[in-house]
Design an enzyme around this catalytic site. Structure first.
Site, PDB file in Angstrom:
ATOM      1  N   TYR A 122       0.848  -1.194   0.000  1.00 31.68           N
ATOM      2  CA  TYR A 122       0.000   0.000   0.000  1.00 31.68           C
ATOM      3  C   TYR A 122       0.889   1.251   0.000  1.00 31.68           C
ATOM      4  O   TYR A 122       0.631   2.202  -0.739  1.00 31.68           O
ATOM      5  CB  TYR A 122      -0.908   0.010   1.237  1.00 31.68           C
ATOM      6  CG  TYR A 122      -1.916  -1.120   1.263  1.00 31.68           C
ATOM      7  CD1 TYR A 122      -3.143  -0.992   0.617  1.00 31.68           C
ATOM      8  CD2 TYR A 122      -1.652  -2.301   1.944  1.00 31.68           C
ATOM      9  CE1 TYR A 122      -4.077  -2.023   0.640  1.00 31.68           C
ATOM     10  CE2 TYR A 122      -2.577  -3.334   1.980  1.00 31.68           C
ATOM     11  CZ  TYR A 122      -3.781  -3.197   1.323  1.00 31.68           C
ATOM     12  OH  TYR A 122      -4.703  -4.210   1.339  1.00 31.68           O
ATOM     13  N   ASN A 145     -12.408  -0.185  -5.525  1.00 33.43           N
ATOM     14  CA  ASN A 145     -12.081  -0.553  -6.903  1.00 33.43           C
ATOM     15  C   ASN A 145     -13.294  -1.172  -7.596  1.00 33.43           C
ATOM     16  O   ASN A 145     -13.734  -2.256  -7.216  1.00 33.43           O
ATOM     17  CB  ASN A 145     -10.916  -1.549  -6.901  1.00 33.43           C
ATOM     18  CG  ASN A 145     -10.503  -1.997  -8.285  1.00 33.43           C
ATOM     19  OD1 ASN A 145     -10.991  -1.504  -9.291  1.00 33.43           O
ATOM     20  ND2 ASN A 145      -9.584  -2.946  -8.331  1.00 33.43           N
ATOM     21  N   CYS A 153      -6.317  -5.281  -7.653  1.00 35.80           N
ATOM     22  CA  CYS A 153      -6.138  -4.867  -6.264  1.00 35.80           C
ATOM     23  C   CYS A 153      -5.711  -6.040  -5.377  1.00 35.80           C
ATOM     24  O   CYS A 153      -5.178  -5.818  -4.289  1.00 35.80           O
ATOM     25  CB  CYS A 153      -7.387  -4.176  -5.731  1.00 35.80           C
ATOM     26  SG  CYS A 153      -8.918  -5.092  -5.936  1.00 35.80           S
ATOM     27  N   HIS A 154      -5.877  -7.269  -5.848  1.00 30.01           N
ATOM     28  CA  HIS A 154      -5.399  -8.421  -5.085  1.00 30.01           C
ATOM     29  C   HIS A 154      -3.876  -8.435  -4.994  1.00 30.01           C
ATOM     30  O   HIS A 154      -3.313  -9.110  -4.131  1.00 30.01           O
ATOM     31  CB  HIS A 154      -5.910  -9.735  -5.692  1.00 30.01           C
ATOM     32  CG  HIS A 154      -5.499  -9.963  -7.112  1.00 30.01           C
ATOM     33  ND1 HIS A 154      -6.179  -9.402  -8.182  1.00 30.01           N
ATOM     34  CD2 HIS A 154      -4.485 -10.682  -7.644  1.00 30.01           C
ATOM     35  CE1 HIS A 154      -5.600  -9.776  -9.305  1.00 30.01           C
ATOM     36  NE2 HIS A 154      -4.562 -10.553  -9.008  1.00 30.01           N
ATOM     37  N   GLU A 180      -1.521 -16.651  -9.721  1.00 25.91           N
ATOM     38  CA  GLU A 180      -0.431 -15.898 -10.336  1.00 25.91           C
ATOM     39  C   GLU A 180       0.948 -16.340  -9.847  1.00 25.91           C
ATOM     40  O   GLU A 180       1.960 -15.772 -10.253  1.00 25.91           O
ATOM     41  CB  GLU A 180      -0.628 -14.401 -10.071  1.00 25.91           C
ATOM     42  CG  GLU A 180      -1.856 -13.866 -10.759  1.00 25.91           C
ATOM     43  CD  GLU A 180      -1.995 -12.355 -10.675  1.00 25.91           C
ATOM     44  OE1 GLU A 180      -1.026 -11.664 -10.273  1.00 25.91           O
ATOM     45  OE2 GLU A 180      -3.077 -11.845 -11.019  1.00 25.91           O
TER      46      GLU A 180
END
Length: 188
Positions: A122, A145, A153-154, A180
């Site tokens: 962040y 979002n 945003c993950h 991912e």
């Protein structure tokens, strides 16, 4: 789900729900691009999202066919490829009209500057947009979002390595980061 009662200045848009490994995603699009992604879009949440967007946009979703429906089909195909591990970036146009100001700046930086398989804190994201003391405000931007998964945003985590929060729930965030390759697959 089609609503009637078009207001002056109403915007054209379309809605669909797609099933993905993390559960149903609600998708809304305008002719300009993908407008919103809604996690856990079961019948109740989908109806709530459609009602909210109907109020915001001045009309209910358009009946097919429309330009917005073509964008929904494109979004669904790109999301299917992402969840199958065949796509790391999204190329569909985005309609940023549900966000503005600081939140929009942060989300655009996130979309452009935090690639698949990486994370950012962040605080780092606040620094990237020139707001060094705004880590908490970045958290608020992530929570608002309108385009999660597509605007990833993950991929935003705490400076100390914690996952932080997530509007779709921490299990969903873990699943996306695992997909991912950022986190190991859950054992059970």
């Amino acid at each position: 789900m089609e609503r009637t009662g078009r207001q002056p200045g109403a915007r054209a848009w379309a809605w669909t729900t797609v099933e993905v490994p993390i559960g149903p995603l609600g998708l809304a699009a305008t002719p300009e691009g993908l407008l919103e992604v809604v996690f856990h879009a079961d019948a109740r949440r989908a109806a709530e999202a459609v009602d909210r967007l109907t109020l915001r946009l001045g009309a209910g979703p358009a009946a097919p066919p429309s330009t917005a429906h073509g964008l929904l089909a494109e979004a669904a195909a790109e999301l299917e490829a992402y969840f199958a591990g065949r796509r790391e970036t999204f190329s569909l146009p985005l309609d940023w009209s549900l966000t503005s100001g600081f939140n929009r700046r942060v989300l655009r930086e996130l979309a452009a500057g935090v690639p698949y398989g990486t994370v950012v804190s962040y605080q780092d994201l606040a620094d990237r947009v020139g707001e060094a003391g705004a880590a908490r405000a970045v958290g608020v931007a992530m929570g608002s979002n309108p385009l999660p998964v597509v605007v990833p945003c993950h991929r935003v985590v705490e400076s100390g390595g914690g996952l932080g929060g997530f509007g779709g729930g921490l299990e969903t965030k873990r699943a996306l980061l695992s997909l991912e390759g950022v986190l190991p697959e859950p054992l059970f």
